[in-house]
Design a protein around this motif. Structure first.
Motif, PDB file in Angstrom:
ATOM      1  N   VAL A 198       0.846  -1.177   0.000  1.00 15.39           N
ATOM      2  CA  VAL A 198       0.000   0.000   0.000  1.00 15.39           C
ATOM      3  C   VAL A 198       0.886   1.234   0.000  1.00 15.39           C
ATOM      4  CG1 VAL A 198      -1.821   1.212   1.232  1.00 15.39           C
ATOM      5  CG2 VAL A 198      -1.767  -1.265   1.234  1.00 15.39           C
ATOM      6  N   GLU A 199       0.541   2.215  -0.813  1.00 13.53           N
ATOM      7  CA  GLU A 199       1.438   3.335  -1.037  1.00 13.53           C
ATOM      8  C   GLU A 199       1.602   4.226   0.193  1.00 13.53           C
ATOM      9  OE1 GLU A 199       0.448   3.794  -5.793  1.00 13.53           O
ATOM     10  OE2 GLU A 199       0.038   5.427  -4.383  1.00 13.53           O
ATOM     11  N   LYS A 200       0.588   4.328   1.049  1.00 13.89           N
ATOM     12  CA  LYS A 200       0.658   5.237   2.180  1.00 13.89           C
ATOM     13  C   LYS A 200       1.689   4.767   3.189  1.00 13.89           C
ATOM     14  CE  LYS A 200      -2.164   7.372   5.752  1.00 13.89           C
ATOM     15  NZ  LYS A 200      -3.497   7.468   6.356  1.00 13.89           N
ATOM     16  N   PRO A 201       2.749   5.526   3.456  1.00 12.08           N
ATOM     17  CA  PRO A 201       3.759   5.104   4.427  1.00 12.08           C
ATOM     18  C   PRO A 201       3.257   5.278   5.847  1.00 12.08           C
ATOM     19  CG  PRO A 201       4.300   7.274   3.577  1.00 12.08           C
ATOM     20  CD  PRO A 201       3.085   6.821   2.830  1.00 12.08           C
ATOM     21  N   VAL A 202       3.568   4.320   6.704  1.00 11.93           N
ATOM     22  CA  VAL A 202       3.170   4.385   8.104  1.00 11.93           C
ATOM     23  C   VAL A 202       4.329   3.916   8.948  1.00 11.93           C
ATOM     24  CG1 VAL A 202       0.734   4.002   7.655  1.00 11.93           C
ATOM     25  CG2 VAL A 202       2.215   2.054   8.022  1.00 11.93           C
ATOM     26  N   GLU A 203       4.259   4.189  10.224  1.00  5.22           N
ATOM     27  CA  GLU A 203       5.242   3.719  11.173  1.00  5.22           C
ATOM     28  C   GLU A 203       4.593   2.740  12.129  1.00  5.22           C
ATOM     29  OE1 GLU A 203       7.002   6.969  13.172  1.00  5.22           O
ATOM     30  OE2 GLU A 203       7.955   7.804  11.380  1.00  5.22           O
ATOM     31  N   MET A 204       5.283   1.677  12.452  1.00  6.32           N
ATOM     32  CA  MET A 204       4.762   0.674  13.359  1.00  6.32           C
ATOM     33  C   MET A 204       4.888   1.165  14.787  1.00  6.32           C
ATOM     34  SD  MET A 204       3.508  -1.854  11.839  1.00  6.32           S
ATOM     35  CE  MET A 204       3.474  -2.980  13.227  1.00  6.32           C
ATOM     36  N   SER A 205       3.830   0.985  15.551  1.00 13.43           N
ATOM     37  CA  SER A 205       3.859   1.317  16.967  1.00 13.43           C
ATOM     38  C   SER A 205       3.746   0.040  17.770  1.00 13.43           C
ATOM     39  CB  SER A 205       2.712   2.263  17.317  1.00 13.43           C
ATOM     40  OG  SER A 205       1.475   1.639  17.035  1.00 13.43           O
ATOM     41  N   ALA A 206       3.753   0.163  19.075  1.00 17.89           N
ATOM     42  CA  ALA A 206       3.653  -1.015  19.939  1.00 17.89           C
ATOM     43  C   ALA A 206       2.310  -1.688  19.736  1.00 17.89           C
ATOM     44  CB  ALA A 206       3.817  -0.599  21.402  1.00 17.89           C
ATOM     45  N   PHE A 226      -1.598 -12.835   4.653  1.00 18.92           N
ATOM     46  CA  PHE A 226      -0.632 -12.282   5.600  1.00 18.92           C
ATOM     47  C   PHE A 226      -0.450 -10.791   5.308  1.00 18.92           C
ATOM     48  CE2 PHE A 226       0.716 -16.779   5.340  1.00 18.92           C
ATOM     49  CZ  PHE A 226       0.651 -17.100   6.692  1.00 18.92           C
ATOM     50  N   VAL A 227      -0.455  -9.995   6.367  1.00 22.00           N
ATOM     51  CA  VAL A 227      -0.191  -8.558   6.255  1.00 22.00           C
ATOM     52  C   VAL A 227       1.058  -8.265   7.064  1.00 22.00           C
ATOM     53  CG1 VAL A 227      -1.065  -6.235   6.645  1.00 22.00           C
ATOM     54  CG2 VAL A 227      -2.640  -8.055   5.975  1.00 22.00           C
ATOM     55  N   ARG A 228       2.119  -7.792   6.371  1.00 20.97           N
ATOM     56  CA  ARG A 228       3.399  -7.545   7.030  1.00 20.97           C
ATOM     57  C   ARG A 228       3.867  -6.122   6.727  1.00 20.97           C
ATOM     58  NH1 ARG A 228       4.223 -12.692   4.466  1.00 20.97           N
ATOM     59  NH2 ARG A 228       4.315 -14.402   5.978  1.00 20.97           N
ATOM     60  N   PRO A 229       4.650  -5.540   7.647  1.00 24.95           N
ATOM     61  CA  PRO A 229       5.227  -4.216   7.349  1.00 24.95           C
ATOM     62  C   PRO A 229       6.165  -4.302   6.153  1.00 24.95           C
ATOM     63  CG  PRO A 229       5.406  -4.749   9.689  1.00 24.95           C
ATOM     64  CD  PRO A 229       4.981  -6.002   9.008  1.00 24.95           C
ATOM     65  N   GLY A 230       6.023  -3.360   5.218  1.00 21.00           N
ATOM     66  CA  GLY A 230       6.866  -3.342   4.032  1.00 21.00           C
ATOM     67  C   GLY A 230       8.185  -2.639   4.279  1.00 21.00           C
ATOM     68  N   PRO A 231       9.163  -2.857   3.434  1.00 24.26           N
ATOM     69  CA  PRO A 231      10.474  -2.216   3.611  1.00 24.26           C
ATOM     70  C   PRO A 231      10.428  -0.699   3.460  1.00 24.26           C
ATOM     71  CG  PRO A 231      10.360  -3.339   1.493  1.00 24.26           C
ATOM     72  CD  PRO A 231       9.128  -3.718   2.240  1.00 24.26           C
ATOM     73  N   ASP A 232       9.402  -0.174   2.760  1.00 20.29           N
ATOM     74  CA  ASP A 232       9.287   1.265   2.552  1.00 20.29           C
ATOM     75  C   ASP A 232       8.374   1.926   3.567  1.00 20.29           C
ATOM     76  OD1 ASP A 232       7.021   0.034   1.690  1.00 20.29           O
ATOM     77  OD2 ASP A 232       6.810   1.196  -0.152  1.00 20.29           O
ATOM     78  N   GLY A 233       7.987   1.192   4.634  1.00 18.85           N
ATOM     79  CA  GLY A 233       7.105   1.757   5.637  1.00 18.85           C
ATOM     80  C   GLY A 233       5.637   1.498   5.393  1.00 18.85           C
ATOM     81  N   GLY A 234       5.278   0.886   4.264  1.00 17.33           N
ATOM     82  CA  GLY A 234       3.893   0.564   3.985  1.00 17.33           C
ATOM     83  C   GLY A 234       3.553  -0.840   4.461  1.00 17.33           C
TER      84      GLY A 234
END
Length: 499
Positions: A65-73, A290-298
């Motif tokens: 997904v194009e929208k970049p996000v940051e993982m939180s706790a 499976f939904v995993r954090p992407g290398p670009d933050g998405g």
């Protein structure tokens, strides 16, 4: 206008559901277990189909997904409990009631055995194979039939016993009326009652009861602990369910110490003895996506290739057999098999693409939930997803049925993300019903024992502080859905804990 027959030409368009199209639609809503069973049947029936062995090189991955996000706790989601409908279902919650009212009343060693603990390990620390214990679980009917054949002498009594055993539900309670069994077998009601009394002595004690009170009574009688005071306690289990300890002490006529001892004895009983036996095979939930954090933050969305059936069409075999056969029926059969094989491979590929497309849109719209938790779950409907991916609502509904998504915040059914919208009192964005439930639970968990929040108060707090427009009856419905008692019962619970 004269009525006479005539010929007319009309041009119109209509959608015709062919058998293959109907089967393709059906494949969308099948779970991975049902889909594999269907493919196995086709493999046996169609000689041109072969199962592809080894890992698939072209797995159905989608772009992040194009929208970049940051993982939180990670946050814990709200656990959905089961609501106790009435006092007769006290078996669902009387253990919790005892611990909440008198937390120190129950000895810690009650119920401890030398068997495996909750993690599947024994006292020596050796991990056991849980699958072996599930497979070795006996069936309740077989267990009782063996005992009935030993304690009952006549064929007529054994026939009555068989109908009584068939009338047990999964918890071990008798769910049929004795009158109906007597009428069906042409027996006297006294004979049915006599057989029932004998069966109620079978192990484990408490089976063939018609209520929770009778189930506990049978176990107390077997332990020689059914004295008059204990009988009054069993007759007033509804007061225990309501946490009305003052009324319970007054009704049964004992002091607090005696009540604590009796509650400790009740804690050792099993209100659902039938659950110790095998009823249905346990099926583990396997994620489809499976939904995993992407290398670009998405986010990366990937189908679980391990559970997807992979089939190939053996065109070499088709060409070889077609050249050698001269029979018209055989050729027709081979052509049908080739068409079915091509349709199946195409349908499986289309199903995988549709699931990926729907999952990608869900992740895009619920990005806040994946990042911050259930409090940021947005209201989302089938129509919103269908319009975004240009599909029909019914297609989205079929794709999300019995499909599970593994996210960094846990394993969820895809339908979990579709929640109704609750209007904002400040004119802002709508709130998700699931997020509102989470807020209600947080308010109740943080309430002061001296200031228990009523449903009206919770609705007012949500409106003023968080801009959520909610009626009192809606707050009560959400609270009961999370198995949270009313303010009256919560006040009694916390008062008893303070005492």
């Amino acid at each position: 206008m004269a009525l006479s027959p005539r010929l007319e030409f009309r041009q119109s368009q209509s959608l015709t559901l062919t058998p293959q199209l109907m089967q393709s639609i059906r494949l969308l809503q099948l779970s991975h277990l049902e889909l594999n069973a269907f493919v196995d049947t086709e493999l046996l029936r169609n000689p041109l189909l072969e199962r592809e062995e080894g890992p698939s090189e072209d797995s159905a991955d989608s772009e992040p997904v194009e929208k970049p996000v940051e993982m939180s706790a990670y946050e814990d989601t709200v656990a959905q409990g089961e609501r106790i409908q009435d006092a007769d279902q006290i078996a669902e919650g009387y253990d919790t009631a005892v611990e909440n009212v008198f937390p120190d009343a129950i000895p810690q060693d009650i119920g401890q055995t030398s068997g495996p603990d909750r993690g599947g390990s024994f006292e020596g620390g050796e991990t056991s194979d849980l699958d072996q214990y599930v497979a070795a679980k006996p069936r309740l009917s077989d267990h009782l039939e063996a005992q009935a054949n030993m304690v009952l002498r006549t064929t007529a009594d054994r026939l009555i016993a068989q109908h009584l055993i068939d009338g047990l539900n999964e918890a071990g309670y008798l769910s049929v009326e004795l009158d109906s069994i007597a009428e069906l077998l042409g027996a006297e009601i006294e004979d049915v009652e006599a057989v029932l009394q004998v069966l109620q002595t079978c192990e484990p004690m408490g089976l063939f009861a018609r209520s929770v009170a009778e189930c506990l009574t049978l176990q107390l009688i077997e332990r020689d602990r059914f004295d008059p005071v204990m009988q009054k306690l069993i007759e007033n289990l509804h007061l225990l369910a309501d946490h009305n300890m003052s009324a319970l002490l007054k009704t049964i006529g004992c002091d607090k110490e005696d009540l604590i001892d009796m509650l400790a004895e009740l804690k050792q009983l099993d209100p659902k003895p039938g659950l110790a036996f095998d009823i249905a095979p346990v099926e583990s939930i396997v994620p489809d996506v499976f939904v995993r954090p992407g290398p670009d933050g998405g986010w990366q969305i990937e189908l679980n290739s391990e559970i997807l059936p992979r089939v190939l069409v053996n065109r070499v075999y088709y060409a070889t057999v077609t050249k050698k056969t001269r029979d018209t029926a055989e050729k027709t059969f081979l052509i049908d098999c080739l068409q079915t094989a091509n349709w199946l491979t195409k349908s499986l590929d289309q199903r995988a693409q549709t699931i990926t497309k729907v999952a990608t849109e869900i992740v895009r719209q619920q990005d806040g939930f994946l990042t911050h938790g259930v409090s940021h779950l947005k209201p989302m409907t089938l129509k919103m997803v269908a319009e975004a991916i240009e599909m029909h609502e019914s297609t989205v509904s079929r794709v999300t049925a019995q499909k599970y998504m593994a996210t960094p915040r846990g394993l969820y059914e895809m339908k979990y993300f579709f929640t109704t919208a609750i209007a904002s009192s400040e004119g802002g964005a709508d709130h998700s019903a699931e997020a509102v439930r989470h807020r209600i639970k947080n308010l109740i968990d943080a309430e002061d024992a001296k200031a228990i929040l009523s449903d009206d108060t919770i609705a007012e707090i949500l409106r003023k502080e968080q801009g959520i427009e909610l009626a009192r009856r809606t707050v009560a419905k959400y609270r009961e859905g999370m198995n949270i008692p009313s303010s009256v019962i919560r006040r009694r619970q916390k008062k008893n804990l303070a005492d």
